[in-house]
Scaffold this motif. Structure first.
Motif, mmCIF file in Angstrom:
data_model
loop_
_atom_site.group_PDB
_atom_site.id
_atom_site.type_symbol
_atom_site.label_atom_id
_atom_site.label_comp_id
_atom_site.label_asym_id
_atom_site.label_seq_id
_atom_site.Cartn_x
_atom_site.Cartn_y
_atom_site.Cartn_z
ATOM 1 N N TYR A 106 16.211 -23.126 -34.990
ATOM 2 C CA TYR A 106 15.023 -23.943 -35.215
ATOM 3 C C TYR A 106 15.288 -25.338 -35.794
ATOM 4 O O TYR A 106 14.394 -26.181 -35.793
ATOM 5 N N LYS B 75 9.570 -20.040 -38.689
ATOM 6 C CA LYS B 75 8.989 -19.475 -37.467
ATOM 7 C C LYS B 75 7.544 -19.917 -37.300
ATOM 8 O O LYS B 75 7.096 -20.225 -36.190
ATOM 9 N N ILE C 115 7.282 -23.730 -36.084
ATOM 10 C CA ILE C 115 7.695 -24.022 -34.719
ATOM 11 C C ILE C 115 6.911 -23.226 -33.686
ATOM 12 O O ILE C 115 6.570 -23.742 -32.612
ATOM 13 N N GLU C 116 6.596 -21.976 -33.998
ATOM 14 C CA GLU C 116 6.067 -21.078 -32.969
ATOM 15 C C GLU C 116 4.575 -20.768 -33.068
ATOM 16 O O GLU C 116 3.969 -20.359 -32.078
ATOM 17 N N SER C 117 3.967 -20.930 -34.232
ATOM 18 C CA SER C 117 2.585 -20.503 -34.391
ATOM 19 C C SER C 117 1.616 -21.368 -33.580
ATOM 20 O O SER C 117 1.735 -22.598 -33.536
ATOM 21 N N ASP C 118 0.655 -20.718 -32.956
ATOM 22 C CA ASP C 118 -0.400 -21.432 -32.228
ATOM 23 C C ASP C 118 -1.528 -21.874 -33.150
ATOM 24 O O ASP C 118 -2.398 -22.644 -32.747
#
Length: 248
Positions: free
Chosen positions: A50, A198, A201-204
């Protein structure tokens, strides 16, 4: 090995006038070292996925290892690269002292490390957060210059210092950057936290805003939860192009 450094947490009795303290590497216990290894192994693996390349290059340059770093030894590698040094502090220090250190290319690193029970959540920054999260990017010339300039502005800020605190939060602690490899993290608060990296970078369910210094300085933030807003750079040089910061 010596006794754990828990008893030194928040102990400001032996500090110098600039709020610094000796590190005393010989006092880190086997348990302190075990906690360090656990954190490094977990966060280094996440960073490889990341973090931006500049951060990863910094980890290599400072020779991050499986034992708690000796600040003096790190300085022999860091100072020739960008002129920065790290100094030990007992914990949180006043804004004036913090900004003065940054203005003189000294980054304060807390000397105590969290306990195993605090692996996933810590109320205040410890050695792992300060070192793993912040020190690698001090090897990058552009980011290193930004940190010194930030310190200089902090020394001069007066009543507007809270605006700079927000800028620090949204860049140094929780900044993201777009790269050829996709969205990456560079903020220390992100890269020293398994949950935050996490999430960022990844959460909507979060807002990722193009970086603008004025907007960042006027955006409130929350301390004790995962962030819902992140500012995104296109290039670290944007940090040095901030007319709004120059006004404060």
């Amino acid at each position: 090995m010596g006794a754990p450094l828990e008893n030194l947490r928040g102990d400001y009795a032996g500090m110098a006038s600039d709020w610094t303290v000796p590190q005393h590497c010989d006092l880190y216990s086997d348990e302190d070292q075990a906690v360090w290894r656990l954190l490094v192994q977990r966060q280094h693996a996440l960073a490889e996925r990341y973090a931006c390349d500049e951060f990863l290059a910094g980890l290599e340059a400072i020779e991050l290892g499986n034992t708690i770093p000796d600040f003096a030894a790190v300085n022999t590698r860091l100072e020739p690269l960008t002129g920065w040094r790290i100094v030990g502090v007992p914990g949180l220090i006043p804004d004036a002292a913090f900004y003065d250190h940054l203005a003189h290319r000294r980054f304060p690193v807390t000397v105590w490390i969290r306990t195993r029970e605090e692996i996933d959540y810590l109320v205040e920054p410890d050695l792992f957060h300060d070192f793993f999260g912040h020190v690698p990017l001090l090897t990058n010339p552009v980011f290193a210059d930004y940190m010194q300039e930030y310190g200089r502005r902090g020394v001069e800020a007066g009543p507007d210092v809270h605006l700079l605190a927000r800028l620090y939060w949204f860049t140094v602690e929780f900044g993201l950057i777009r790269t050829e490899k996709g969205l990456k993290a560079y903020g220390a608060g992100i890269l020293s936290s398994a949950a935050e990296v996490k999430h960022a970078i990844e959460s909507d369910g979060v807002e990722r805003v193009p970086f603008d210094a004025t907007t960042a300085m006027n955006r409130p933030y929350e301390i004790n939860r995962l962030q819902n807003t992140y500012f995104v750079l296109d290039d670290f040089r944007q940090l040095m192009d901030r007319p709004a910061m120059a006004k404060h």
